[in-house]
Design a protein around this motif. Structure first.
Motif, mmCIF file in Angstrom:
data_model
loop_
_atom_site.group_PDB
_atom_site.id
_atom_site.type_symbol
_atom_site.label_atom_id
_atom_site.label_comp_id
_atom_site.label_asym_id
_atom_site.label_seq_id
_atom_site.Cartn_x
_atom_site.Cartn_y
_atom_site.Cartn_z
ATOM 1 N N TYR A 38 20.441 -2.001 5.375
ATOM 2 C CA TYR A 38 20.879 -0.902 4.508
ATOM 3 C C TYR A 38 19.746 -0.502 3.553
ATOM 4 N N PHE A 127 27.713 -0.909 8.841
ATOM 5 C CA PHE A 127 28.219 -0.812 7.469
ATOM 6 C C PHE A 127 28.850 0.552 7.239
ATOM 7 N N HIS A 143 33.952 -0.793 1.039
ATOM 8 C CA HIS A 143 32.785 -1.289 1.787
ATOM 9 C C HIS A 143 33.306 -2.089 2.975
ATOM 10 N N TYR A 145 31.660 -4.289 6.204
ATOM 11 C CA TYR A 145 30.497 -4.849 6.887
ATOM 12 C C TYR A 145 30.967 -5.304 8.262
#
Length: 185
Positions: A38, A127, A143, A145
């Motif tokens: 990221y 992500f 968020h 992942y």
């Protein structure tokens, strides 16, 4: 009869809460790799925004749409694709490899921002991030992942999009990108 039903229900409820969950979380090493990817992608995005100043060609595509959502009114959606130029090792032909997408849009007065980070080869979603105006006036953040060993979720407020729909949207956006830039005639 009711007594047996209640006892069976309680036993099943206890068994389901003590059984190990099938959903696994990603490992700390996977999380570290995703965070590093990221950071590298955001650095490339920033360098790309200054490419013309460096006399280097940019590698991005922006799609702006204006439409009406029934019951919500006018909407502006901006989809920003970031990619690199690569070469197919078998055919030797050039193709564009997607690594990052950002989107902004509104639903009525609420504003939404999303990010999608893809793996090094552009094939897998690593992500997803979303920040949006909350219904109570604050900000919601989500968020996700995505790793080989499962998914890690971090939600502050209300998640407007679950991890499955976030992955579906990423696939739809990636497919659109492929149709636009990597045409095979």
């Amino acid at each position: 009869m009711t007594r047996y039903f209640i006892i069976t229900f309680i036993v099943l409820l206890m068994a389901s809460t003590t059984m190990p969950s099938r959903a696994q979380e990603i490992t700390k090493a996977e999380m570290a790799r995703i965070r590093a990817a990221y950071s590298a992608a955001k650095e490339r995005v920033e360098l790309n925004s200054h490419a013309q100043e460096q006399n280097v060609p940019r590698s991005d595509m922006e799609i702006v749409s204006h439409y009406v959502i029934p019951g919500c009114g006018p909407t502006e959606e901006v989809i920003h694709y970031y990619f690199t130029l690569d070469e197919d090792p078998v055919l030797g032909t050039p193709y564009y490899k997607l690594y990052f997408i950002s989107t902004t849009y509104n639903v009525a007065a609420r504003k939404f921002y999303q990010e999608f980070l893809f793996s090094e080869d552009g094939s897998d979603l690593l992500f997803f991030f979303q920040s949006n105006d909350a219904l109570d006036g604050g900000t919601d953040e989500t968020h996700y992942y995505y790793g080989k060993n499962g998914i890690h979720k971090s939600i502050n407020g209300t998640a407007e999009l679950d991890e499955v729909f976030a992955a579906r949207k990423a696939d739809d956006l990636k497919t659109a990108f492929t149709h636009l830039l990597n045409k095979d005639y």
